[in-house]
Design a protein around this motif. Structure first.
Motif, short mmCIF file in Angstrom:
data_model
loop_
_atom_site.label_atom_id
_atom_site.label_comp_id
_atom_site.label_asym_id
_atom_site.label_seq_id
_atom_site.Cartn_x
_atom_site.Cartn_y
_atom_site.Cartn_z
N GLU A 59 9.03 -6.75 0.35
CA GLU A 59 8.16 -6.44 -0.70
C GLU A 59 7.77 -7.72 -1.53
O GLU A 59 6.52 -7.78 -2.30
CB GLU A 59 9.31 -5.73 -1.86
CG GLU A 59 9.50 -4.24 -1.25
CD GLU A 59 10.54 -3.43 -2.09
OE1 GLU A 59 10.83 -4.02 -3.40
OE2 GLU A 59 11.08 -2.56 -1.95
N GLU A 62 4.58 -8.89 -0.09
CA GLU A 62 3.50 -8.35 -0.34
C GLU A 62 2.83 -8.72 -1.70
O GLU A 62 1.75 -8.65 -1.99
CB GLU A 62 3.91 -6.71 -0.46
CG GLU A 62 4.28 -6.05 1.11
CD GLU A 62 2.99 -5.76 1.69
OE1 GLU A 62 2.07 -5.85 1.25
OE2 GLU A 62 3.33 -4.91 2.84
N GLU A 66 -0.68 -10.56 -2.52
CA GLU A 66 -1.69 -9.48 -3.48
C GLU A 66 -2.14 -10.66 -4.86
O GLU A 66 -3.30 -10.75 -5.13
CB GLU A 66 -1.05 -8.45 -4.21
CG GLU A 66 -1.08 -7.24 -3.00
CD GLU A 66 -2.54 -6.83 -2.53
OE1 GLU A 66 -3.18 -6.66 -3.30
OE2 GLU A 66 -2.70 -6.78 -1.37
N GLU A 193 -8.04 3.63 4.53
CA GLU A 193 -8.03 3.80 2.95
C GLU A 193 -8.98 5.13 2.67
O GLU A 193 -8.89 5.83 2.11
CB GLU A 193 -8.34 2.66 2.21
CG GLU A 193 -7.13 1.70 2.04
CD GLU A 193 -7.59 0.60 1.28
OE1 GLU A 193 -8.69 0.28 0.85
OE2 GLU A 193 -6.54 -0.31 0.93
N LYS A 196 -7.99 8.25 3.37
CA LYS A 196 -6.68 8.61 2.68
C LYS A 196 -5.29 8.77 3.55
O LYS A 196 -4.39 9.35 3.31
CB LYS A 196 -6.71 10.11 1.83
CG LYS A 196 -7.92 10.15 0.83
CD LYS A 196 -7.82 8.82 -0.14
CE LYS A 196 -9.12 9.17 -1.16
NZ LYS A 196 -8.86 7.95 -2.05
N LYS A 198 -1.83 7.80 4.83
CA LYS A 198 -0.93 7.03 4.17
C LYS A 198 -0.21 5.99 4.96
O LYS A 198 0.36 6.43 6.11
CB LYS A 198 0.23 8.20 3.47
CG LYS A 198 -0.34 9.26 2.37
CD LYS A 198 0.68 10.27 1.96
CE LYS A 198 -0.33 11.05 0.95
NZ LYS A 198 0.96 11.98 0.40
N THR A 199 0.55 5.21 4.21
CA THR A 199 1.38 4.28 4.82
C THR A 199 2.88 4.65 4.77
O THR A 199 3.11 5.84 4.35
CB THR A 199 1.39 2.78 3.97
OG1 THR A 199 2.03 3.11 2.50
CG2 THR A 199 0.07 2.46 3.92
N SER A 201 5.39 3.86 3.03
CA SER A 201 5.84 4.15 1.76
C SER A 201 4.92 5.16 1.03
O SER A 201 5.50 5.60 -0.12
CB SER A 201 5.52 2.81 1.01
OG SER A 201 4.48 2.59 0.80
N SER A 203 1.85 5.39 0.37
CA SER A 203 0.48 4.75 -0.38
C SER A 203 -0.67 4.90 0.52
O SER A 203 -0.50 5.07 1.88
CB SER A 203 0.67 3.18 -0.72
OG SER A 203 -0.31 2.85 -1.23
N THR A 204 -1.80 5.01 -0.20
CA THR A 204 -3.06 5.16 0.66
C THR A 204 -3.79 3.81 0.68
O THR A 204 -4.94 3.56 0.96
CB THR A 204 -4.00 6.11 -0.17
OG1 THR A 204 -4.33 5.89 -1.42
CG2 THR A 204 -3.34 7.69 0.09
N ARG A 205 -3.02 2.80 0.09
CA ARG A 205 -3.67 1.35 0.19
C ARG A 205 -3.23 0.72 1.38
O ARG A 205 -1.93 0.63 1.73
CB ARG A 205 -3.11 0.59 -1.10
CG ARG A 205 -3.81 1.22 -2.26
CD ARG A 205 -3.70 0.08 -3.63
NE ARG A 205 -4.14 -1.23 -3.30
CZ ARG A 205 -3.86 -2.46 -3.57
NH1 ARG A 205 -2.92 -2.23 -4.87
NH2 ARG A 205 -4.54 -3.63 -3.64
N TRP A 206 -4.11 0.34 2.18
CA TRP A 206 -3.53 -0.36 3.50
C TRP A 206 -3.99 -2.03 3.42
O TRP A 206 -4.97 -2.52 2.78
CB TRP A 206 -4.28 0.35 4.64
CG TRP A 206 -3.80 1.68 4.86
CD1 TRP A 206 -4.25 2.75 4.40
CD2 TRP A 206 -3.14 1.72 6.09
NE1 TRP A 206 -3.59 3.83 5.00
CE2 TRP A 206 -2.78 3.21 5.91
CE3 TRP A 206 -2.38 0.95 7.06
CZ2 TRP A 206 -1.90 3.88 6.88
CZ3 TRP A 206 -1.58 1.69 7.92
CH2 TRP A 206 -1.29 3.11 7.77
#
Length: 242
Positions: A59, A62, A66, A193, A196, A198-199, A201, A203-206
């Motif tokens: 985490e 990540e 970012e 992305e 849509k 999903k990862t 976790s 999320s839809t952000r890759w």
């Protein structure tokens, strides 16, 4: 002004080992900043993960990546294996055009050299794994009772690995043809992305490193040689035309 974000990783077992503990990493980072960084410089954030190098759920890393991209700062680590011992993961970071990262112990290394070091680190990880398996077999042959927390850890790791393989297989119909077309990890992440998907976790952000992880599981990290050949032929044709 050169802006830096530092990332350190240590496992519980490594904290007391020379060259791997947080204090040793701090010294390496300080040496780089004082002797190799452009002046002036500023460390705008620091992140630390305390977990095994085999654990992909980092985490703090990540967050560090970012923020580094958002602030256009350099992600600085003490050693390359603090990021990962997986070649695919290091390659995904190199492909990310928005991310800059430096390795304190390799201050002059270019991307090609870092790739070689990553390959050696991955080889070292595999060797350590095989050595551990051999040691356990020898201990068992001597009558040493194995189990307890280790059994629970192995079971938990197996579940995590099985889940990762299942997710990779589910995404294979989409990401396999994209990789075969020569798409980069970052480009595939953008496609995921847009659909849509999903990862793990939810999320839809890759991120490119997530794509690299699944492609690695599927054995699809390399661009097909035929595609590389066609690109080379196209480049040669373009040169001859000009």
């Amino acid at each position: 002004m050169h802006k830096y974000i530092t990332y350190r990783r240590v496992s519980t077992a490594e904290q007391g080992k020379s060259g791997l503990g947080l204090a040793a990493q701090n010294r390496d980072l300080y040496t780089y900043l004082t002797h190799y960084s452009g002046q002036p410089y500023e460390v705008i954030a620091e992140f630390v993960d305390i977990l095994s190098g085999s654990d992909d759920n980092r985490e703090e890393l990540e967050k560090a990546i970012e923020l580094a991209k958002k602030e256009k700062a350099i992600l600085l680590v003490a050693k390359l294996d603090r990021l990962s011992r997986k070649v695919a993961f290091i390659a995904s970071l190199m492909e990310d055009k928005k991310l800059q990262f430096k390795v304190a112990c390799l201050p002059q290394a270019d991307k090609f050299q870092l790739h070689l070091y990553a390959a050696l680190a991955e080889q070292e990880r595999d060797f350590i794994s095989q050595r551990t398996i051999a040691a356990l077999k020898e201990a068992k042959a001597r009558g040493v009772k194995l189990g307890g927390l280790r059994d629970k850890t192995l079971k938990r790791n197996k579940v995590k690995k099985d889940n990762s393989v299942a997710r990779a297989k589910a995404l294979e119909p989409l990401i396999k043809p994209l990789r075969q077309q020569g798409m980069s990890y970052s480009a595939i992440a953008r496609v995921l992305e847009s659909t849509k998907a999903k990862t793990a976790s939810g999320s839809t952000r890759w991120h490119s490193k997530q794509v690299a992880r699944y492609l690695d599981i599927l054995g699809l990290t390399k661009v097909p040689s035929l595609l590389l050949s066609s690109r080379r032929i196209q480049n040669e044709t373009d040169v001859s035309i000009t």
